[in-house]
Design an enzyme around this catalytic site. Structure first.
Site, mmCIF file in Angstrom:
data_model
loop_
_atom_site.group_PDB
_atom_site.id
_atom_site.type_symbol
_atom_site.label_atom_id
_atom_site.label_comp_id
_atom_site.label_asym_id
_atom_site.label_seq_id
_atom_site.Cartn_x
_atom_site.Cartn_y
_atom_site.Cartn_z
ATOM 1 C CB SER A 147 -0.934 0.036 1.221
ATOM 2 O OG SER A 147 -1.438 -1.236 1.509
ATOM 3 C CE LYS A 170 -3.688 -6.303 -3.305
ATOM 4 N NZ LYS A 170 -2.693 -5.618 -4.171
HETATM 5 P P1 NAD Z 1 3.421 -11.059 -9.746
HETATM 6 O O1 NAD Z 1 4.223 -12.012 -8.958
HETATM 7 O O2 NAD Z 1 3.519 -11.105 -11.228
HETATM 8 O O3 NAD Z 1 3.682 -9.555 -9.319
HETATM 9 C C1 NAD Z 1 4.088 -9.136 -8.060
HETATM 10 C C2 NAD Z 1 5.411 -8.430 -8.240
HETATM 11 O O4 NAD Z 1 5.738 -7.667 -7.086
HETATM 12 C C3 NAD Z 1 6.573 -9.385 -8.475
HETATM 13 O O5 NAD Z 1 7.201 -9.073 -9.703
HETATM 14 C C4 NAD Z 1 7.512 -9.087 -7.309
HETATM 15 O O6 NAD Z 1 8.869 -9.202 -7.671
HETATM 16 C C5 NAD Z 1 7.144 -7.650 -7.002
HETATM 17 N N1 NAD Z 1 7.537 -7.151 -5.673
HETATM 18 C C6 NAD Z 1 7.318 -7.716 -4.464
HETATM 19 N N2 NAD Z 1 7.839 -6.943 -3.490
HETATM 20 C C7 NAD Z 1 8.392 -5.857 -4.098
HETATM 21 C C8 NAD Z 1 9.084 -4.706 -3.642
HETATM 22 N N3 NAD Z 1 9.328 -4.515 -2.340
HETATM 23 N N4 NAD Z 1 9.520 -3.799 -4.542
HETATM 24 C C9 NAD Z 1 9.294 -3.974 -5.864
HETATM 25 N N5 NAD Z 1 8.629 -5.044 -6.361
HETATM 26 C C10 NAD Z 1 8.193 -5.977 -5.484
HETATM 27 O O7 NAD Z 1 1.908 -11.320 -9.280
HETATM 28 P P2 NAD Z 1 0.529 -10.609 -9.641
HETATM 29 O O8 NAD Z 1 -0.507 -11.520 -9.043
HETATM 30 O O9 NAD Z 1 0.428 -10.272 -11.060
HETATM 31 O O10 NAD Z 1 0.544 -9.288 -8.762
HETATM 32 C C11 NAD Z 1 0.438 -7.978 -9.293
HETATM 33 C C12 NAD Z 1 -0.632 -7.206 -8.535
HETATM 34 O O11 NAD Z 1 -1.907 -7.781 -8.822
HETATM 35 C C13 NAD Z 1 -0.486 -7.254 -7.019
HETATM 36 O O12 NAD Z 1 -0.824 -6.005 -6.464
HETATM 37 C C14 NAD Z 1 -1.529 -8.279 -6.625
HETATM 38 O O13 NAD Z 1 -1.968 -8.135 -5.294
HETATM 39 C C15 NAD Z 1 -2.612 -7.936 -7.620
HETATM 40 N N6 NAD Z 1 -3.680 -8.941 -7.765
HETATM 41 C C16 NAD Z 1 -3.383 -10.220 -8.110
HETATM 42 C C17 NAD Z 1 -4.405 -11.154 -8.234
HETATM 43 C C18 NAD Z 1 -4.106 -12.584 -8.624
HETATM 44 O O14 NAD Z 1 -4.964 -13.455 -8.490
HETATM 45 N N7 NAD Z 1 -2.930 -12.888 -9.130
HETATM 46 C C19 NAD Z 1 -5.745 -10.774 -8.022
HETATM 47 C C20 NAD Z 1 -6.018 -9.449 -7.694
HETATM 48 C C21 NAD Z 1 -4.975 -8.540 -7.553
#
Ligand code: NAD
Length: 286
Positions: A147, A190
């Site tokens: 956040s 979130k």
């Molecule tokens: P993802 O693993 O592709 O992306 C998450 C990324 O965050 C990774 O590349 C990771 O290296 C990076 N990360 C973690 N800590 C970090 C930091 N301190 N500094 C910089 N980067 C950092 O997975 P995703 O699911 O595509 O996630 C992307 C967004 O989508 C997130 O906010 C996630 O909560 C949200 N989201 C995902 C889903 C799902 O089902 N996958 C559903 C709703 C929302």
């Protein structure tokens, strides 16, 4: 001139960040990426070796170009904030200028300005623990990485964002409804992200003419989601219960992000936009 986008949170070709980059590239944007420092090496190596070439293909047959990849750790705002053990950690010591402030400065030096800022990152070290068993540190770490990282990115990038720019983050319905299994304070994180979307839409709108929106995405089998452990169950649940009974693709979220970043969405700000096959609208499963 085409638009320039900075997308924070890409470390492979499976997540929402990658799909958003593709949709923006297909619409003609130049792509800059911020990659988590510990994941930087493998991401850049895989890119260079062509491991992602198949998933780089755009609708017109060309390959998405990533102009530059910046190392980033969005948990740290400036070098003073980095603890000694992280500074000397060998996964971090090989890179430099990866705090949020320094990345914004580097982008400014390299390109001057951007038009689109995407936050597609989250981290909750205790995500597999129920909230009732989450430690203070785990909770604060989730909010810091998931956040405040957006507040910090917007704060540091706003001065180099052209008027009319757009920002997008990714959220999840666990912010507002009970989703057992999304623990460790991630549901709280979130909620904060969604509330901040409204307050920042006001503040950045008035001050910089920047729009701030968040996409509440349905379940996707990304690397981060697999770490939570219940992703297959959530995908099955959605398939069974959502108004649209199809698997959600990352591309559908990417396209919604491209719309929100475009002038077609010029009056949309402070919004939580659901891209989830409509699952959020259901009251009971049927
Ligand atoms: P993802 O693993 O592709 O992306 C998450 C990324 O965050 C990774 O590349 C990771 O290296 C990076 N990360 C973690 N800590 C970090 C930091 N301190 N500094 C910089 N980067 C950092 O997975 P995703 O699911 O595509 O996630 C992307 C967004 O989508 C997130 O906010 C996630 O909560 C949200 N989201 C995902 C889903 C799902 O089902 N996958 C559903 C709703 C929302």
């Amino acid at each position: 001139r085409g638009k320039r986008a900075f997308i924070a949170g890409i470390a492979d070709d499976n997540g929402y960040g990658w799909a958003i980059a593709k949709s923006l590239a297909a619409a003609g944007a130049e792509i800059l990426v911020g990659t988590w420092v510990p994941a930087l090496n493998i991401f850049e190596t895989s890119l260079r070796r062509g491991k992602f070439d198949e998933s780089r293909v755009l609708p017109d047959g060309s390959l998405m170009e990533i102009t530059k990849v910046y190392p980033l750790d969005a948990v740290y705002d400036s070098p003073e904030d980095v603890p000694e053990d992280v500074k000397t950690n060998k996964r971090y010591a090989g890179s430099s200028n990866w705090t949020v402030k320094e990345v914004a400065e580097s982008v400014k030096q390299d390109f001057g300005t951007i038009d689109i800022l995407v936050h597609s990152l989250a981290n909750g070290p205790e995500v597999t623990k129920p909230l009732l068993e989450t430690s203070r540190n785990g909770y604060l770490a989730a909010v810091s990485a998931s956040s405040y990282s957006f507040v910090s990115l917007l704060r540091h990038f706003a001065p180099i964002m052209n008027p009319g720019s757009a920002t997008i983050s990714l959220t999840y319905i666990a912010s507002e409804k009970i989703i057992p299994g999304y623990g460790g304070g991630m549901s709280s994180a979130k909620s904060a992200l969604e509330s901040d979307t409204k307050v920042l839409a006001f503040e950045a709108g008035r001050k910089h003419n920047i729009r701030v929106n968040t996409i509440s995405a349905g379940p996707l089998r990304s690397r981060a989601a697999k770490a939570i452990g219940f992703i297959d169950m959530m995908i099955d649940y959605s398939l069974e219960n959502a108004p649209l009974q199809k698997e959600l693709t990352a591309e559908e979220v990417g396209n919604a992000a491209a719309f929100l970043a475009s002038p077609l969405a010029s009056a949309i700000t402070g919004a939580v936009v659901y891209v989830d096959n409509g699952l959020n609208a259901m009251g009971v499963g049927v």
